[in-house]
Design a protein around this motif. Structure first.
Motif, short mmCIF file in Angstrom:
data_model
loop_
_atom_site.label_atom_id
_atom_site.label_comp_id
_atom_site.label_asym_id
_atom_site.label_seq_id
_atom_site.Cartn_x
_atom_site.Cartn_y
_atom_site.Cartn_z
N ALA A 58 0.83 -1.21 0.00
CA ALA A 58 0.00 0.00 0.00
C ALA A 58 0.86 1.26 0.00
O ALA A 58 0.54 2.24 -0.67
CB ALA A 58 -0.92 -0.01 1.22
N ALA A 59 1.98 1.21 0.73
CA ALA A 59 2.89 2.36 0.77
C ALA A 59 3.52 2.61 -0.60
O ALA A 59 3.64 3.75 -1.04
CB ALA A 59 3.98 2.14 1.82
N VAL A 60 3.93 1.54 -1.28
CA VAL A 60 4.49 1.69 -2.62
C VAL A 60 3.47 2.35 -3.54
O VAL A 60 3.79 3.29 -4.29
CB VAL A 60 4.93 0.33 -3.21
CG1 VAL A 60 5.32 0.48 -4.67
CG2 VAL A 60 6.08 -0.26 -2.42
N LEU A 61 2.22 1.91 -3.47
CA LEU A 61 1.19 2.45 -4.35
C LEU A 61 0.85 3.90 -4.01
O LEU A 61 0.44 4.67 -4.90
CB LEU A 61 -0.06 1.57 -4.28
CG LEU A 61 0.12 0.16 -4.87
CD1 LEU A 61 -1.11 -0.69 -4.60
CD2 LEU A 61 0.42 0.23 -6.36
N ARG A 62 1.01 4.29 -2.74
CA ARG A 62 0.81 5.70 -2.38
C ARG A 62 1.91 6.57 -2.97
O ARG A 62 1.67 7.68 -3.44
CB ARG A 62 0.80 5.88 -0.86
CG ARG A 62 -0.43 5.37 -0.15
CD ARG A 62 -0.53 5.94 1.26
NE ARG A 62 0.66 5.70 2.07
CZ ARG A 62 0.85 4.61 2.82
NH1 ARG A 62 -0.08 3.66 2.83
NH2 ARG A 62 1.95 4.49 3.54
N ARG A 63 3.12 6.06 -2.94
CA ARG A 63 4.28 6.85 -3.34
C ARG A 63 4.60 6.73 -4.83
O ARG A 63 5.20 7.62 -5.42
CB ARG A 63 5.48 6.45 -2.50
CG ARG A 63 5.32 6.87 -1.03
CD ARG A 63 6.37 6.25 -0.11
NE ARG A 63 7.73 6.48 -0.54
CZ ARG A 63 8.43 7.59 -0.31
NH1 ARG A 63 7.87 8.61 0.36
NH2 ARG A 63 9.69 7.70 -0.71
N VAL A 64 4.20 5.61 -5.43
CA VAL A 64 4.38 5.39 -6.87
C VAL A 64 3.02 4.90 -7.40
O VAL A 64 2.79 3.70 -7.56
CB VAL A 64 5.48 4.34 -7.15
CG1 VAL A 64 5.76 4.25 -8.66
CG2 VAL A 64 6.76 4.66 -6.41
N PRO A 65 2.09 5.81 -7.64
CA PRO A 65 0.70 5.44 -7.96
C PRO A 65 0.52 4.46 -9.10
O PRO A 65 -0.42 3.66 -9.10
CB PRO A 65 0.05 6.79 -8.28
CG PRO A 65 0.86 7.78 -7.51
CD PRO A 65 2.27 7.28 -7.59
#
Length: 316
Positions: A58-65
């Motif tokens: 989820a953090a990856v997707l927040r920072r790299v949509p």
């Protein structure tokens, strides 16, 4: 590796490539995931805790949509988990690189055994990765891919010969950690020799992150949340430390820079910190007898042989 213009903050386009990273839920593995996904790669994130793994994704997707990331449960201390994860990973298509990052950095005070009967630091840092790389070898060979083993600058400061890799007679937490890194690096170099001899088109490379600390790393909910005390103490060491995201630079370069050859070590320019460059492995890790001996130990403990013949055929 002659190239000097590598920019870790401006990676080449990695669209269409797939990488599997062990220990992706925090630290170096997480930031390597971010960097690869940010350059367009598909990343299979692995870890042993499903909740922490989900938080990291989820953090990856927040920072790299627009990141393309999947998760896969994998506990490198458990050989059954390694075999199951490898079987699943093989069904997900091709694999361009395998980053063997997961590990115990702060070993237990007393010697502990895994459910397989192996010393826990050796099992987690070394044996599980040996088994995983062997299980994924033919898949990597089809893509002419890479295996990157996580070394440590500690191997140049303490020359612990792993004559007793399971530490049955002389256990200490620090010895367990450093000895596991000596073994990891020696195996990475030994793998390169064997891959060349058997004409398998896979590069085996070692990378180390220098001295990378969580207190000098950006805070990310569910991934990196150091206390104020950790921030304070880590920032006192600013002259010879760096953040985890910068530590991941060496790992990523080893995975994707076409100029990096099998059998090389990639590490920070100033050993503990700095941009990634070619480094020299510690003398003990280059010892041919030690590499061959550890290979045999791992084959016996893991109950497997790397399928060099099948991988060579897949390389053609």
């Amino acid at each position: 590796m002659a190239r000097a213009d590598w920019d870790p903050e401006d990676l080449p386009d990695l669209s269409g490539r797939t990488y599997l990273i062990t220990g992706s839920n925090a630290g170096l593995g997480y930031f390597a995931t971010e960097q690869l996904a940010g350059a367009g790669a598909h990343v299979i994130m692995t870890g042993r805790n499903p909740n922490r793994l989900a938080s990291a994704r989820a953090a990856v997707l927040r920072r790299v949509p627009d990141a393309s990331v999947q998760t896969l449960l994998l506990d490198t201390s458990n050989l059954g988990s390694v075999r199951a994860a490898a079987a699943t990973a093989r069904t997900r298509g091709g694999l361009d690189g395998l980053l063997l990052n997961a590990g115990i950095v702060h070993p237990p005070k007393e010697r502990e055994l895994t459910m397989d009967g192996n010393e826990v630091v050796f099992a987690t840092n070394v044996l599980g990765h040996f088994a995983l790389a062997g299980a994924m070898l033919a898949t990597l060979a089809k893509a002419r891919g890479r295996i990157v083993w996580l070394g440590s600058m500690s191997t140049s400061m303490w020359a612990y010969d792993p004559v007793d890799p399971q530490l049955e007679s002389d256990y200490s937490p620090w010895r367990a950690y450093v000895q596991s890194k000596v073994a990891t690096t020696a195996l990475g170099l030994e793998a390169d020799r064997r891959l060349r001899e058997t004409k398998v088109a896979v590069r085996s490379i070692v990378a180390h992150p220098g001295y990378s600390t969580s207190g000098r790393t950006i805070g990310i909910h569910g991934v990196n949340e150091p206390s104020r005390l950790t921030r304070f103490t880590d920032n006192l060491q600013v002259a010879f430390t760096q953040s985890k995201d910068r530590g991941a630079w060496s790992l990523v370069r080893a995975l994707v820079d076409p100029a990096v050859e099998g059998g090389e070590l990639v590490g920070p320019r100033f050993v503990a910190r700095g941009a990634p460059r070619r480094a020299t492995p510690a003398k003990i890790t280059r010892d041919l007898e030690i590499g061959a001996r550890l290979w045999g130990v791992c084959e016996d403990a893991a109950g497997m042989r790397w399928p060099f013949g099948r991988a060579a055929a897949a390389s053609k």
